[in-house]
Design an enzyme around this catalytic site. Structure first.
Site, mmCIF file in Angstrom:
data_model
loop_
_atom_site.group_PDB
_atom_site.id
_atom_site.type_symbol
_atom_site.label_atom_id
_atom_site.label_comp_id
_atom_site.label_asym_id
_atom_site.label_seq_id
_atom_site.Cartn_x
_atom_site.Cartn_y
_atom_site.Cartn_z
ATOM 1 N N SER A 116 -0.024 -6.873 1.245
ATOM 2 C CA SER A 116 -0.104 -8.258 0.790
ATOM 3 C C SER A 116 1.225 -8.973 0.956
ATOM 4 O O SER A 116 2.300 -8.351 0.898
ATOM 5 C CB SER A 116 -0.521 -8.280 -0.687
ATOM 6 O OG SER A 116 -0.357 -9.563 -1.252
ATOM 7 N N TYR A 140 1.601 -5.935 -8.710
ATOM 8 C CA TYR A 140 0.736 -5.791 -7.531
ATOM 9 C C TYR A 140 1.582 -5.635 -6.272
ATOM 10 O O TYR A 140 1.390 -4.697 -5.481
ATOM 11 C CB TYR A 140 -0.169 -7.018 -7.432
ATOM 12 C CG TYR A 140 -1.097 -7.039 -6.239
ATOM 13 C CD1 TYR A 140 -2.157 -6.146 -6.146
ATOM 14 C CD2 TYR A 140 -0.941 -7.984 -5.229
ATOM 15 C CE1 TYR A 140 -3.038 -6.185 -5.070
ATOM 16 C CE2 TYR A 140 -1.809 -8.033 -4.151
ATOM 17 C CZ TYR A 140 -2.844 -7.134 -4.075
ATOM 18 O OH TYR A 140 -3.705 -7.175 -3.000
ATOM 19 N N LYS A 144 2.012 -2.299 -3.814
ATOM 20 C CA LYS A 144 1.750 -2.388 -2.379
ATOM 21 C C LYS A 144 2.963 -1.932 -1.576
ATOM 22 O O LYS A 144 2.834 -1.191 -0.584
ATOM 23 C CB LYS A 144 1.375 -3.829 -2.002
ATOM 24 C CG LYS A 144 0.017 -4.278 -2.497
ATOM 25 C CD LYS A 144 -1.098 -3.551 -1.774
ATOM 26 C CE LYS A 144 -2.467 -4.056 -2.155
ATOM 27 N NZ LYS A 144 -3.558 -3.353 -1.452
#
Length: 320
Positions: A116, A140, A144
């Site tokens: 991402s 998040y 990642k």
């Protein structure tokens, strides 16, 4: 080819599976923690095996006859931020277990990881490329990035042939709203088109987002499968997937142009400080020179993404 898709109940997995099933020579293994179905309208549905599994506990879907793996499972941005333990378990630990199973059972195969743009954090340079060191501001993005680093190292060691695609916000995403902070970027089109209300959590209509349409995303995911192993250094396997810069006003204008001014009445703008904090941490000024040099495709306009979604709704009504 025999291809495994994790998180296959999500829309990316469903769209990609439908595309792969057009070729009768492809065999798919679709797995998720929820009940699955072969994507509606798929050709050669008999070539898809459905497996409901918790991949944090059971990696039996990794078999020695696999040709490639797409890793789409995950907890989205605001979900990972609000529940650190869940995000860590699904986004990091489960991915590590899958990668280790691949190393042991099917070493050397192509692994395409859905990363991402959230791996980047402020302060941003004028333009972001892969040369900028990622400094994520949220859980998040941090999870990642940790998976990206392991994919780099496992590729360098020859355990896998990995690629990490740092995906823009995907719009227009079909289905229901998600736990992503950027959910409204699809909702601003998806809900009004269906006569439903969309709450936009930022009142500033000049707020920018870096987006990619589902149609272009699928083209690029398939392109990643065929990318030569030596197209990138073995220890630098992350690519910023091509995106398109749009503001909230741009999205509203596209909705009005394609679907009618009346659809704008379904949009409600309400400032949400918590979501705004996450949204303002996301990068939006990218130079995709690396991806474009490798043959990945950019979107041409957000209006086309809205038209694609309207066509998708018609397909859902009559997939045959």
């Amino acid at each position: 080819m025999k291809i495994l898709i994790t998180g296959a109940g999500g829309f990316i997995g469903q769209f990609l599976a439908r595309e792969f099933l057009k070729d009768p020579s492809n065999q798919l293994v679709l797995t998720d923690i929820v009940n699955l179905a072969v994507p509606k309208g798929s050709l050669n549905p008999q070539n898809a095996k459905l497996v409901k599994a918790d991949l944090s506990q059971d990696q039996s879907v990794i078999t020695k006859d696999l040709s490639a793996v797409y890793l789409f499972h995950g907890i989205m941005s605001s979900g990972s931020e609000s529940n650190f333990d869940l995000g860590l378990r699904v986004n990091l630990f489960t991915t590590l277990r899958i990668l280790e199973a691949i190393r042991q059972v099917a070493p050397g195969i192509r692994v395409i990881y859905a990363s991402s743009e959230a791996v980047y954090g402020r302060p941003y340079p004028e333009i972001i490329t892969e040369d900028i060191i990622p400094t994520p501001e949220g859980s998040y993005g941090a999870q990642k990035l940790m998976c990206e680093v392991l994919i780099n190292d496992m590729t360098r060691k020859g355990f896998i042939d990995g690629l990490s695609l740092r995906l823009p916000t995907i719009s227009v995403r079909p289905g229901s709203p998600t736990a992503a902070a950027t959910s409204f970027v699809s909702g601003i089109i998806r809900e009004p088109v269906q006569g439903k209300e969309c709450v936009v959590p930022i009142k500033d209509r000049s707020f920018p987002s870096w987006v990619c349409s589902p149609k272009t995303l699928i083209v690029n995911l398939i392109h990643a499968l065929a990318l030569p192993s030596d197209a990138l250094p073995s220890h630098k396997r992350a690519i910023n997937a091509p995106g398109l810069l749009v503001t909230i006003q741009d999205m509203m204008d596209a909705l009005a142009k394609v679907c009618g001014e009346d659809k704008l009445l379904h949009i409600k703008e309400v400032e949400d400080p918590e979501l705004g904090k996450i949204l303002h941490s996301f990068a939006w000024k990218f130079n995709n020179k690396l991806a474009l040099s490798l043959g990945f495709r950019p979107d041409t306009s957000f209006e086309n993404a809205v038209r694609d979604y309207v066509e998708f709704l018609e397909f859902e009504k009559n997939p045959s």
